[in-house]
Enzyme design. Structure first.
Site, PDB file in Angstrom:
ATOM      1  N   CYS A 141       0.828  -1.192   0.000  1.00 43.91           N
ATOM      2  CA  CYS A 141       0.000   0.000   0.000  1.00 43.91           C
ATOM      3  C   CYS A 141       0.869   1.252   0.000  1.00 43.91           C
ATOM      4  O   CYS A 141       1.756   1.395   0.839  1.00 43.91           O
ATOM      5  CB  CYS A 141      -0.887  -0.045   1.241  1.00 43.91           C
ATOM      6  SG  CYS A 141      -1.423   1.548   1.825  1.00 43.91           S
ATOM      7  N   GLU A 142       0.640   2.128  -0.949  1.00 45.31           N
ATOM      8  CA  GLU A 142       1.500   3.304  -1.043  1.00 45.31           C
ATOM      9  C   GLU A 142       1.165   4.347   0.015  1.00 45.31           C
ATOM     10  O   GLU A 142       1.897   5.317   0.174  1.00 45.31           O
ATOM     11  CB  GLU A 142       1.449   3.911  -2.447  1.00 45.31           C
ATOM     12  CG  GLU A 142       0.145   4.567  -2.826  1.00 45.31           C
ATOM     13  CD  GLU A 142       0.204   5.123  -4.248  1.00 45.31           C
ATOM     14  OE1 GLU A 142       0.893   4.533  -5.096  1.00 45.31           O
ATOM     15  OE2 GLU A 142      -0.442   6.153  -4.495  1.00 45.31           O
ATOM     16  N   HIS A 143       0.083   4.171   0.736  1.00 46.12           N
ATOM     17  CA  HIS A 143      -0.264   5.124   1.789  1.00 46.12           C
ATOM     18  C   HIS A 143       0.374   4.762   3.127  1.00 46.12           C
ATOM     19  O   HIS A 143       0.671   5.635   3.926  1.00 46.12           O
ATOM     20  CB  HIS A 143      -1.781   5.194   1.958  1.00 46.12           C
ATOM     21  CG  HIS A 143      -2.486   5.601   0.699  1.00 46.12           C
ATOM     22  ND1 HIS A 143      -3.625   4.991   0.235  1.00 46.12           N
ATOM     23  CD2 HIS A 143      -2.175   6.550  -0.208  1.00 46.12           C
ATOM     24  CE1 HIS A 143      -3.993   5.548  -0.902  1.00 46.12           C
ATOM     25  NE2 HIS A 143      -3.129   6.492  -1.190  1.00 46.12           N
ATOM     26  N   HIS A 144       0.548   3.443   3.383  1.00 44.99           N
ATOM     27  CA  HIS A 144       1.076   3.005   4.674  1.00 44.99           C
ATOM     28  C   HIS A 144       2.304   2.115   4.538  1.00 44.99           C
ATOM     29  O   HIS A 144       2.864   1.706   5.547  1.00 44.99           O
ATOM     30  CB  HIS A 144      -0.009   2.236   5.450  1.00 44.99           C
ATOM     31  CG  HIS A 144      -1.226   3.050   5.752  1.00 44.99           C
ATOM     32  ND1 HIS A 144      -2.347   3.054   4.949  1.00 44.99           N
ATOM     33  CD2 HIS A 144      -1.484   3.914   6.759  1.00 44.99           C
ATOM     34  CE1 HIS A 144      -3.251   3.871   5.455  1.00 44.99           C
ATOM     35  NE2 HIS A 144      -2.758   4.413   6.548  1.00 44.99           N
ATOM     36  N   GLN A 175      -4.707  -0.566  -4.993  1.00 45.54           N
ATOM     37  CA  GLN A 175      -5.202  -1.739  -5.714  1.00 45.54           C
ATOM     38  C   GLN A 175      -5.858  -1.378  -7.042  1.00 45.54           C
ATOM     39  O   GLN A 175      -5.714  -2.084  -8.039  1.00 45.54           O
ATOM     40  CB  GLN A 175      -6.178  -2.522  -4.822  1.00 45.54           C
ATOM     41  CG  GLN A 175      -6.592  -3.855  -5.441  1.00 45.54           C
ATOM     42  CD  GLN A 175      -7.442  -4.695  -4.504  1.00 45.54           C
ATOM     43  OE1 GLN A 175      -7.224  -4.704  -3.300  1.00 45.54           O
ATOM     44  NE2 GLN A 175      -8.410  -5.398  -5.055  1.00 45.54           N
ATOM     45  N   HIS A 230      -5.721  -5.834   2.738  1.00 46.01           N
ATOM     46  CA  HIS A 230      -4.790  -4.728   2.964  1.00 46.01           C
ATOM     47  C   HIS A 230      -4.430  -4.709   4.444  1.00 46.01           C
ATOM     48  O   HIS A 230      -5.295  -4.487   5.292  1.00 46.01           O
ATOM     49  CB  HIS A 230      -5.441  -3.400   2.573  1.00 46.01           C
ATOM     50  CG  HIS A 230      -5.707  -3.293   1.099  1.00 46.01           C
ATOM     51  ND1 HIS A 230      -5.282  -2.221   0.346  1.00 46.01           N
ATOM     52  CD2 HIS A 230      -6.335  -4.129   0.242  1.00 46.01           C
ATOM     53  CE1 HIS A 230      -5.648  -2.402  -0.927  1.00 46.01           C
ATOM     54  NE2 HIS A 230      -6.299  -3.546  -1.005  1.00 46.01           N
ATOM     55  N   CYS A 260      -2.917  -2.606   6.108  1.00 45.01           N
ATOM     56  CA  CYS A 260      -3.131  -1.305   6.770  1.00 45.01           C
ATOM     57  C   CYS A 260      -4.559  -1.214   7.298  1.00 45.01           C
ATOM     58  O   CYS A 260      -4.867  -0.396   8.152  1.00 45.01           O
ATOM     59  CB  CYS A 260      -2.830  -0.161   5.810  1.00 45.01           C
ATOM     60  SG  CYS A 260      -3.821  -0.145   4.319  1.00 45.01           S
TER      61      CYS A 260
HETATM   62 ZN   LIG Z   1      -2.924   1.686   3.369  1.00 44.54          ZN
END
Ligand SMILES: [Zn+2]
Length: 207
Positions: free
Chosen positions: A91-94, A132, A160, A162
């Protein structure tokens, strides 16, 4: 070729291995531990090596995997489906793992690719920081543009971490995305055939 399918952009200024390991030490301290205790001494170099594997997709060109095709298929023009391709992405956010499966189908015109190549394309895009939806679209668009088939369908079902291990903390929840192009999008019968072959994707998830 695809608008959203770059490898590492040339402008990325990659840090040295030493800088990456120093960053891991900082995160260990941020978590509340002592990077100088015995058990953690080699952790920064292990993490750096692990990153080389987890993110090797940045060094791969997914388009290359589809360049070699076969035309001697005796006119076979029905669906070709590779199901249950293991997906390991991040995941590019977490920066947390996204673990699941992809199902990739296409309707060939007059040429096909080796089936392992479809899995290679999934892997090359997965081993990067992703969302995704983008991962799903990149795989579908690449196959569509390189092979020019009559249709492409890519379905991804993934958990995910996260979301399962933090935040709303919902283990067992998986996210399903689906990108259909060509006849899979336009012809309800063709799409229904594919979904029948696949059954209910979410029922077979094994984390
Ligand atoms: Zn995430």
């Amino acid at each position: 070729m695809t608008a959203d399918a770059p490898s590492t952009p040339a402008t990325i200024d990659r840090p040295s291995r030493e800088e990456a390991e120093a960053a891991v030490r900082t995160l260990l301290r941020w978590a509340g531990d002592d990077p100088d205790r015995e058990g953690l001494l080699d952790t920064p170099s292990r993490v750096a090596r692990a990153y080389e594997q987890w993110f090797q997709g940045y060094g791969e060109d997914p388009l290359e995997y589809l360049e070699r095709t076969f035309e001697e298929v005796e006119g076979y023009d029905e669906v070709i489906l590779l199901r249950d391709i293991r997906v390991e992405s991040y995941c590019e956010h977490h920066m947390a793992p996204i673990i699941g499966k992809a199902h990739v189908a296409y309707l060939p015109t007059n040429r096909v690719v080796g089936i392992s190549k479809l899995a290679r394309v999934v892997e090359a895009y997965s081993r990067r920081f992703q969302v995704q939806e983008k991962l799903n679209a990149q795989i579908a668009n690449t196959i569509n543009e390189v092979l020019s088939p009559r249709g492409v369908a890519v379905i991804i079902e993934a958990q995910h971490q996260c979301m399962t291990t933090r935040g709303v903390h919902k283990p067992g929840v998986s996210m399903v995305t689906s990108q259909m192009l060509g006849e899979f999008r336009n012809n309800p019968t063709t799409r229904a055939e594919l979904l029948t072959i696949l059954g209910n994707p979410t029922s077979r998830f094994e984390g």
